[in-house]
Design a protein around this motif. Structure first.
Motif, PDB file in Angstrom:
ATOM      1  N   GLU A  25       0.150  -6.660   4.466  1.00  0.00           N
ATOM      2  CA  GLU A  25       1.050  -5.521   4.451  1.00  0.00           C
ATOM      3  C   GLU A  25       1.544  -5.188   3.047  1.00  0.00           C
ATOM      4  O   GLU A  25       2.109  -4.132   2.842  1.00  0.00           O
ATOM      5  CB  GLU A  25       2.254  -5.816   5.349  1.00  0.00           C
ATOM      6  CG  GLU A  25       1.895  -5.907   6.813  1.00  0.00           C
ATOM      7  CD  GLU A  25       3.086  -6.303   7.657  1.00  0.00           C
ATOM      8  OE1 GLU A  25       4.240  -6.237   7.165  1.00  0.00           O
ATOM      9  OE2 GLU A  25       2.877  -6.697   8.808  1.00  0.00           O
ATOM     10  N   LYS A  27       1.962  -3.739  -0.382  1.00  0.00           N
ATOM     11  CA  LYS A  27       1.484  -2.477  -0.915  1.00  0.00           C
ATOM     12  C   LYS A  27       0.805  -2.695  -2.263  1.00  0.00           C
ATOM     13  O   LYS A  27       1.316  -3.396  -3.116  1.00  0.00           O
ATOM     14  CB  LYS A  27       2.661  -1.526  -1.075  1.00  0.00           C
ATOM     15  CG  LYS A  27       2.267  -0.137  -1.474  1.00  0.00           C
ATOM     16  CD  LYS A  27       3.484   0.755  -1.508  1.00  0.00           C
ATOM     17  CE  LYS A  27       3.099   2.138  -1.928  1.00  0.00           C
ATOM     18  NZ  LYS A  27       4.257   3.005  -2.010  1.00  0.00           N
ATOM     19  N   LYS A  28      -0.367  -2.066  -2.416  1.00  0.00           N
ATOM     20  CA  LYS A  28      -1.071  -2.121  -3.692  1.00  0.00           C
ATOM     21  C   LYS A  28      -0.346  -1.258  -4.713  1.00  0.00           C
ATOM     22  O   LYS A  28       0.293  -0.281  -4.363  1.00  0.00           O
ATOM     23  CB  LYS A  28      -2.496  -1.596  -3.538  1.00  0.00           C
ATOM     24  CG  LYS A  28      -3.368  -2.419  -2.636  1.00  0.00           C
ATOM     25  CD  LYS A  28      -4.756  -1.863  -2.603  1.00  0.00           C
ATOM     26  CE  LYS A  28      -4.830  -0.690  -1.668  1.00  0.00           C
ATOM     27  NZ  LYS A  28      -6.171  -0.175  -1.425  1.00  0.00           N
ATOM     28  N   GLY A  31       0.075   3.137  -4.973  1.00  0.00           N
ATOM     29  CA  GLY A  31       0.170   3.844  -3.703  1.00  0.00           C
ATOM     30  C   GLY A  31      -0.955   3.484  -2.755  1.00  0.00           C
ATOM     31  O   GLY A  31      -1.887   2.759  -3.091  1.00  0.00           O
ATOM     32  N   GLY A  32      -0.876   4.027  -1.567  1.00  0.00           N
ATOM     33  CA  GLY A  32      -1.836   3.705  -0.517  1.00  0.00           C
ATOM     34  C   GLY A  32      -3.220   4.266  -0.754  1.00  0.00           C
ATOM     35  O   GLY A  32      -4.203   3.742  -0.232  1.00  0.00           O
ATOM     36  N   SER A  33      -3.341   5.339  -1.523  1.00  0.00           N
ATOM     37  CA  SER A  33      -4.660   5.935  -1.747  1.00  0.00           C
ATOM     38  C   SER A  33      -5.327   5.425  -3.028  1.00  0.00           C
ATOM     39  O   SER A  33      -6.413   5.864  -3.374  1.00  0.00           O
ATOM     40  CB  SER A  33      -4.536   7.455  -1.814  1.00  0.00           C
ATOM     41  OG  SER A  33      -3.775   7.851  -2.934  1.00  0.00           O
ATOM     42  N   TYR A  34      -4.685   4.488  -3.708  1.00  0.00           N
ATOM     43  CA  TYR A  34      -5.207   3.978  -4.987  1.00  0.00           C
ATOM     44  C   TYR A  34      -6.142   2.799  -4.760  1.00  0.00           C
ATOM     45  O   TYR A  34      -5.837   1.880  -4.004  1.00  0.00           O
ATOM     46  CB  TYR A  34      -4.048   3.551  -5.884  1.00  0.00           C
ATOM     47  CG  TYR A  34      -4.479   3.038  -7.238  1.00  0.00           C
ATOM     48  CD1 TYR A  34      -4.959   3.897  -8.205  1.00  0.00           C
ATOM     49  CD2 TYR A  34      -4.404   1.685  -7.539  1.00  0.00           C
ATOM     50  CE1 TYR A  34      -5.341   3.444  -9.449  1.00  0.00           C
ATOM     51  CE2 TYR A  34      -4.785   1.219  -8.786  1.00  0.00           C
ATOM     52  CZ  TYR A  34      -5.261   2.101  -9.730  1.00  0.00           C
ATOM     53  OH  TYR A  34      -5.646   1.637 -10.961  1.00  0.00           O
ATOM     54  N   ASP A  61      -8.293   7.396  -7.121  1.00  0.00           N
ATOM     55  CA  ASP A  61      -7.353   7.973  -6.166  1.00  0.00           C
ATOM     56  C   ASP A  61      -8.198   8.620  -5.083  1.00  0.00           C
ATOM     57  O   ASP A  61      -8.923   9.583  -5.346  1.00  0.00           O
ATOM     58  CB  ASP A  61      -6.460   9.021  -6.844  1.00  0.00           C
ATOM     59  CG  ASP A  61      -5.484   9.645  -5.864  1.00  0.00           C
ATOM     60  OD1 ASP A  61      -5.060   8.949  -4.913  1.00  0.00           O
ATOM     61  OD2 ASP A  61      -5.141  10.826  -6.037  1.00  0.00           O
ATOM     62  N   ALA A  65      -9.022   8.700   4.042  1.00  0.00           N
ATOM     63  CA  ALA A  65      -9.116   7.299   4.474  1.00  0.00           C
ATOM     64  C   ALA A  65     -10.565   6.843   4.651  1.00  0.00           C
ATOM     65  O   ALA A  65     -10.920   5.726   4.264  1.00  0.00           O
ATOM     66  CB  ALA A  65      -8.344   7.094   5.777  1.00  0.00           C
ATOM     67  N   ARG A  68     -12.045   6.452   1.267  1.00  0.00           N
ATOM     68  CA  ARG A  68     -11.431   5.290   0.601  1.00  0.00           C
ATOM     69  C   ARG A  68     -12.081   3.993   1.086  1.00  0.00           C
ATOM     70  O   ARG A  68     -12.378   3.105   0.298  1.00  0.00           O
ATOM     71  CB  ARG A  68      -9.924   5.263   0.841  1.00  0.00           C
ATOM     72  CG  ARG A  68      -9.232   4.137   0.091  1.00  0.00           C
ATOM     73  CD  ARG A  68      -7.714   4.202   0.139  1.00  0.00           C
ATOM     74  NE  ARG A  68      -7.143   4.491   1.441  1.00  0.00           N
ATOM     75  CZ  ARG A  68      -6.661   5.655   1.839  1.00  0.00           C
ATOM     76  NH1 ARG A  68      -6.685   6.692   1.026  1.00  0.00           N
ATOM     77  NH2 ARG A  68      -6.148   5.811   3.033  1.00  0.00           N
TER      78      ARG A  68
END
Length: 131
Positions: A25, A27-28, A31-34, A61, A65, A68
């Motif tokens: 869980e 976080k990278k 952000g979540g899309s990176y 970026d 989803a 990604r």
């Protein structure tokens, strides 16, 4: 004594899935899309025959989803193409010349689109250092 060791190990085993879930869980950065990419290195040649290093820090970026997931699965191919591009650019870099961030970004973006099969992932450049 054996009973205490057994209870201690049982307690640790019960905590392991919770710790693994917490790590997933986390976080990278970016952000979540990176999608981070390991630093890219290329050898440069300075005057007098000395060698230097061109280091390029980058990531992707990818807001979509599905794309990604494909990008994360393609990291080895992306990294190989990126390193080849950076090494070729570094080998031709004149002694004392500054690297062109625009050119590097354009070439890495071209590699990204070709490997992922479609546009939608944007290359992000961090530091570009010549040492």
């Amino acid at each position: 004594m054996d009973r205490r060791v057994f209870l201690a190990l049982t307690g640790l085993a019960a905590l392991a899935p919770a710790a693994a879930g917490a790590a997933e869980e986390k976080k990278k950065s970016g952000g979540g899309s990176y999608v981070p990419i390991q630093t890219l290195l290329g050898a440069t040649f300075k005057s007098g025959g000395a060698r230097g290093v061109l280091a390029v820090d980058c990531g992707l970026d990818v807001p979509d989803a599905a794309l990604r997931t494909r990008a994360e699965q393609s990291i080895p191919r992306l990294r190989a193409a990126y390193v080849q591009t950076v090494q070729a650019y570094a080998a031709g870099l004149a002694s004392g010349a500054l690297p062109s961030a625009d050119y590097i970004a354009q070439q890495l973006q071209r590699q990204t689109d070709a490997i992922l099969g479609r546009p939608g992932a944007r290359i992000l450049l961090g530091a570009i250092v010549v040492n």
